[in-house]
Design an enzyme around this catalytic site. Structure first.
Site, mmCIF file in Angstrom:
data_model
loop_
_atom_site.group_PDB
_atom_site.id
_atom_site.type_symbol
_atom_site.label_atom_id
_atom_site.label_comp_id
_atom_site.label_asym_id
_atom_site.label_seq_id
_atom_site.Cartn_x
_atom_site.Cartn_y
_atom_site.Cartn_z
ATOM 1 N N HIS A 10 0.960 -1.286 0.086
ATOM 2 C CA HIS A 10 0.042 0.035 0.045
ATOM 3 C C HIS A 10 0.806 1.213 0.024
ATOM 4 O O HIS A 10 2.108 1.102 0.432
ATOM 5 C CB HIS A 10 -0.853 0.028 1.286
ATOM 6 C CG HIS A 10 -1.832 -1.163 1.678
ATOM 7 N ND1 HIS A 10 -3.186 -1.086 1.245
ATOM 8 C CD2 HIS A 10 -1.443 -2.390 2.043
ATOM 9 C CE1 HIS A 10 -3.645 -2.089 1.460
ATOM 10 N NE2 HIS A 10 -2.559 -2.887 2.152
ATOM 11 N N TYR A 39 -1.956 -1.294 8.962
ATOM 12 C CA TYR A 39 -0.850 -1.978 8.359
ATOM 13 C C TYR A 39 -0.033 -2.810 9.481
ATOM 14 O O TYR A 39 0.221 -2.349 10.811
ATOM 15 C CB TYR A 39 -0.096 -1.023 7.543
ATOM 16 C CG TYR A 39 -0.869 -0.041 6.601
ATOM 17 C CD1 TYR A 39 -1.312 -0.721 5.543
ATOM 18 C CD2 TYR A 39 -0.854 1.171 7.099
ATOM 19 C CE1 TYR A 39 -2.316 0.054 4.746
ATOM 20 C CE2 TYR A 39 -1.524 2.053 5.960
ATOM 21 C CZ TYR A 39 -2.407 1.357 4.935
ATOM 22 O OH TYR A 39 -3.180 2.271 4.029
ATOM 23 N N HIS A 115 -2.221 -3.448 -3.262
ATOM 24 C CA HIS A 115 -3.752 -2.996 -2.920
ATOM 25 C C HIS A 115 -4.738 -3.005 -4.237
ATOM 26 O O HIS A 115 -5.943 -3.387 -4.281
ATOM 27 C CB HIS A 115 -3.851 -1.943 -2.341
ATOM 28 C CG HIS A 115 -5.121 -1.702 -1.388
ATOM 29 N ND1 HIS A 115 -5.574 -0.350 -0.997
ATOM 30 C CD2 HIS A 115 -6.341 -2.598 -1.314
ATOM 31 C CE1 HIS A 115 -6.684 -0.455 -0.405
ATOM 32 N NE2 HIS A 115 -7.212 -1.626 -0.563
ATOM 33 N N LYS A 121 -8.694 1.283 -6.807
ATOM 34 C CA LYS A 121 -7.726 2.401 -6.308
ATOM 35 C C LYS A 121 -6.373 2.178 -7.162
ATOM 36 O O LYS A 121 -6.102 1.105 -7.660
ATOM 37 C CB LYS A 121 -7.574 2.348 -4.814
ATOM 38 C CG LYS A 121 -8.465 1.934 -4.031
ATOM 39 C CD LYS A 121 -8.077 1.842 -2.537
ATOM 40 C CE LYS A 121 -9.259 2.068 -1.618
ATOM 41 N NZ LYS A 121 -9.227 2.670 -0.468
ATOM 42 N N CYS A 123 -3.712 2.602 -5.623
ATOM 43 C CA CYS A 123 -2.599 2.219 -4.421
ATOM 44 C C CYS A 123 -2.112 0.792 -4.705
ATOM 45 O O CYS A 123 -2.706 -0.148 -5.142
ATOM 46 C CB CYS A 123 -3.505 1.886 -3.153
ATOM 47 S SG CYS A 123 -2.680 1.581 -1.552
#
Length: 135
Positions: A10, A39, A115, A121, A123
């Site tokens: 990420h 995380y 991710h 996304k 990410c």
């Protein structure tokens, strides 16, 4: 220990060059009603790796994948205008590769993903699956 099948990379979705650490991310996640930082590891701009949530605990970083994954995040991911961009510093690139190599040794069957492979996304703002496929 949990059975780890995935390592998910990420970014913090913060602008390039802005320093944040595990305490900042923990605060953001607590404000979002997480019980702790989501995380397991955070890679700072200078390449320092900070421990987040303990590995023995499921993370809160990728819906549907938390039970059997490790969440690794680097600080950055947005350019100066706030657009998704691979903003990893040279130090972050080295530290991230070293961390992922260590985790793959510890969990040899785990597959590394970004991710974005699981959510709509950008990410982590680069193709982690491709970049780390040989680790």
């Amino acid at each position: 220990m949990r059975k780890i099948t995935e390592i998910i990379v990420h970014c913090t979705a913060t602008k390039a060059g802005r320093h944040f650490d595990v305490n900042d991310v923990r605060r953001w996640h607590l404000q979002r009603k997480f019980r702790d930082i989501g995380y397991h590891f955070l890679v700072l701009l200078d390449g320092t790796v900070q421990q987040g949530r303990p590995l023995a605990e499921a993370g809160a970083h990728c819906t549907g994948h938390n039970a059997n994954s490790i969440g690794v995040c680097y600080v950055g991911g947005l350019d100066a205008s706030g657009n998704p961009s691979d903003t990893r510093t040279p130090e972050q690139r080295i530290a991230l590769r070293n961390l992922l190599t260590t985790l793959r040794r510890q969990f040899p069957t785990a597959v590394i993903h970004g991710h974005r492979d699981f959510a709509p996304k950008a990410c982590p703002c680069f193709d982690a699956t491709e970049e780390y496929k040989y680790l």
